[in-house]
Write an enzyme that holds these catalytic residues in place. Structure first.
Site, PDB file in Angstrom:
ATOM      1  N   ASP A 153       9.469  28.985   5.462  1.00 43.44           N
ATOM      2  CA  ASP A 153      10.652  29.025   5.385  1.00 43.44           C
ATOM      3  C   ASP A 153      11.141  27.987   4.085  1.00 43.44           C
ATOM      4  OD1 ASP A 153      10.735  29.611   8.419  1.00 43.44           O
ATOM      5  OD2 ASP A 153      12.379  27.890   8.468  1.00 43.44           O
ATOM      6  N   LYS A 216      18.156  31.617   6.531  1.00 42.67           N
ATOM      7  CA  LYS A 216      18.629  30.770   7.681  1.00 42.67           C
ATOM      8  C   LYS A 216      19.855  29.453   6.686  1.00 42.67           C
ATOM      9  CE  LYS A 216      15.864  26.549   8.858  1.00 42.67           C
ATOM     10  NZ  LYS A 216      14.334  26.116   9.015  1.00 42.67           N
ATOM     11  N   LYS A 252      18.921  33.034  11.145  1.00 42.56           N
ATOM     12  CA  LYS A 252      18.427  31.406  11.123  1.00 42.56           C
ATOM     13  C   LYS A 252      19.539  30.363  11.544  1.00 42.56           C
ATOM     14  CE  LYS A 252      14.735  27.547  12.326  1.00 42.56           C
ATOM     15  NZ  LYS A 252      13.511  27.389  11.369  1.00 42.56           N
TER      16      LYS A 252
END
Lengths: 316, 279
Positions: A153, A216, A252
């Protein structure tokens, strides 16, 4: 890297990179329209059976997360146990999709989830601020991948984005993608700091063009985290990108999703915007820490008819 | 003075706010002679659930606050109530009470009574225990946690205060169900809201007993239950449901509780400490 038994089967990692999109390539977002549409997803009535299915689905989409200075080996191990078996005594619930930790904890997490389908995700690139030279940030990615992380991430440099240095963002995402190797790349836009939906849309388009496997919303470290409207903007970006290029990108939302009701509203939105194809943990994840127990409590509530208490669930 | 007559909509009291019920249902409140008085909210299971959530959040800080502060706040409720006694007398009379004045005075007296107990019941119910080992062994009462309370059905203000005050002064947070004659219950919530009672420590729902009492007994995050009822079947059902998470259950007659520190003790856990004694 060997694929784990029963692990989420991603398609062969696509290293396809699309040309740098200019700001004009991204549509302007109608703020009022987006917010009204997002509001309508909250008014769907879910009947009991659907609710139970959706709650169980949401558990399998969790990236169970701990990103604190106080994280210890013991805490990470405990969290991994919870991710593998969220509701001891009921194997039909879970396992969660992944655990999400700092790079230093990747080794611990990899050992703890060995033999289970749970993936290990690591935040990298100077999470959460991203304020460091690209070289060191890429080193961090390589370190995490070397430790065995299945997913990375990364955060984008919001400062540079707001200064108008868009190409730098595109380049850093592409460079991270390369550094990831076979690991999957999730790109954190930190929408709370991008301030407008137009910025969010453009950042999404750029991240996907540069090779992101997931986009995300947030780090969870700033006050404004994931919201339904901002997720809707990103879902529409994914839809448009898919139509244009045929490549699926995951979504996400993270931060601020703390109760089951809200999680179900997200699922409704994904179903209605992108379709059932995206309703698996291969394409949709929740980044959350406190959501897990609320989902479990709601599942138990549906089974027993009794509203539940935190006293009877493990605190990770 | 305004000549406008503004009929009031009576709402619920949850977390220091006055929300309508999420179910959108209402109860029509009629006076003794059948005249329409007001619309009140008819609370649902979900309202109760929400109330328990805020109650749980509020419980910790209230339990930790000093006995002095608890006493001050109970006394403050009495002060604010006294200042608005004419409104309560009018509402109670409209609902058919024949001794509204005495009812309000009784409620105020009860509040002052329990305010006084705030820093005394601990001494009364604590003990130093003789043990056959070199330990200093003592027991002290501690608040139970979240209490669900079913107020007496007669609708009197004294009845409501007689169940609320001992639970409150003992450091618990609570969700109270009132049914039947409920106007003064929600007006009393307005008194609580202006008396420095922390938000969520006392929550008041108006609704149907049949519908909500089972939920009061079932909820796993409720630690104790106080039921004022003369219905044996209802009492038994409540005890059976409450057994699931071992709720502390106090069953009382369906009328105002007489003032007593033992009503405080009903919602206390006794903690015993063994302290080694040095040579």
């Amino acid at each position: 890297m060997l694929l784990k038994e029963g692990a989420i089967r991603f398609p062969v990692v696509s290293n396809e990179v699309f040309p740098f999109p200019t700001r004009r390539d991204s549509p302007v977002i109608d703020q009022v329209g987006v917010e009204e549409r997002a509001q309508r997803f909250c008014a769907r009535s879910l009947k009991k059976e659907t609710k139970v299915t959706a709650l169980k689905l949401a558990v399998t989409m969790l990236d169970v997360t701990t990103l604190e200075g106080a994280d210890s080996v013991g805490k990470v191990r405990q969290m991994c146990q919870k991710a593998m078996r969220p509701l001891p005594g009921d194997p039909s619930v879970g396992p969660a999709a992944a655990v999400c930790v700092y790079p230093r904890m990747v080794g611990t997490a990899v050992k703890a989830v060995q033999g289970s389908p749970v993936q290990v995700a690591a935040v990298a690139t100077q999470f959460p601020s991203g304020q460091m030279r690209l070289k060191e940030r890429l080193d961090e990615v390589r370190y995490a991948v070397g430790e065995g992380a299945d997913e990375i991430d990364m955060v984008i440099s919001r400062g540079q984005f707001l200064q108008g240095e868009y190409r730098a963002i595109y380049d850093e995402v592409a460079a991270c993608k390369e550094a990831c190797g076979k690991a999957h790349l999730k790109v954190i836009l930190e929408t709370g700091e991008l301030t407008t939906y137009d910025n969010v849309r453009y950042a999404s388009d750029m991240a996907m063009a540069a090779g992101a496997d997931f986009i995300k919303t947030s780090t969870g470290k700033v006050p404004i985290a994931a919201t339904l409207p901002v997720t809707l903007v990103m879902l529409q970006a994914i839809e448009d990108f898919y139509e244009r290029t045929g490549r699926m990108v995951g979504m996400k939302p993270a931060g601020g999703i703390s109760n089951a009701k809200l999680a179900l509203q997200y699922l409704v939105m994904v179903r209605e915007v992108l379709g059932a194809k995206w309703l698996t943990n291969q394409w949709f994840r929740f980044g959350a820490s406190s959501l897990t127990n609320d989902l479990l409590m709601q599942i138990r509530k549906q089974e027993t008819g009794r509203y539940q208490s935190g006293d009877y669930f493990t605190q990770d | 003075m305004s000549n406008l007559s503004i009929p009031k909509t009576y709402k619920l009291f949850i977390g220091g706010k006055f929300p309508r019920t999420e179910s959108g249902r209402i109860l029509e409140i009629r006076g003794a002679k059948g005249a329409f008085l007001a619309n009140a909210s008819r609370a649902s299971r979900k309202d109760f659930r929400n109330a328990v959530v805020v109650s749980r959040k509020a419980a910790g800080a209230w339990a930790k606050s000093t006995a002095y502060l608890k006493g001050q706040i109970l006394y403050r409720i009495a002060e604010v109530l006294a200042g608005r006694s004419s409104q309560f007398e009018a509402e109670l009379t409209a609902q058919g009470s024949s001794n509204a004045e005495a009812d309000v005075a009784g409620a105020i007296a009860l509040l002052v009574h329990y305010a006084g107990w705030s820093d005394k019941y601990q001494a009364l119910f604590s003990s130093v225990n003789p043990v056959a080992s070199p330990h200093f062994n003592f027991s002290v009462p501690e608040p139970t946690g979240v209490v669900s309370t079913v107020a007496p059905a007669d609708g009197s203000l004294t009845g409501l205060v007689s169940v609320m005050a001992p639970v409150l002064v003992g450091g618990n947070s609570q969700v109270i169900l009132t049914s039947g004659k409920i106007l003064s219950a929600i007006s009393f919530a307005e008194v609580l809201a202006t008396s420095d009672v922390p938000a969520g420590v006392v929550n008041i729902l108006t609704g149907m007993r049949d519908e909500l009492v089972p939920e009061f007994a079932k909820h796993m995050d409720v630690n104790a239950l106080l039921l004022c009822s003369d219905d044996d079947a209802e009492k038994k059902a409540v005890e059976l449901e409450a057994a699931e998470n071992l709720k502390r259950v106090s069953l009382q007659a369906d009328k105002a509780l007489s003032p007593s520190p033992y009503h405080i003790l009903d919602f206390q856990e006794i903690k015993t400490t063994w302290h080694p004694v040095g040579v």
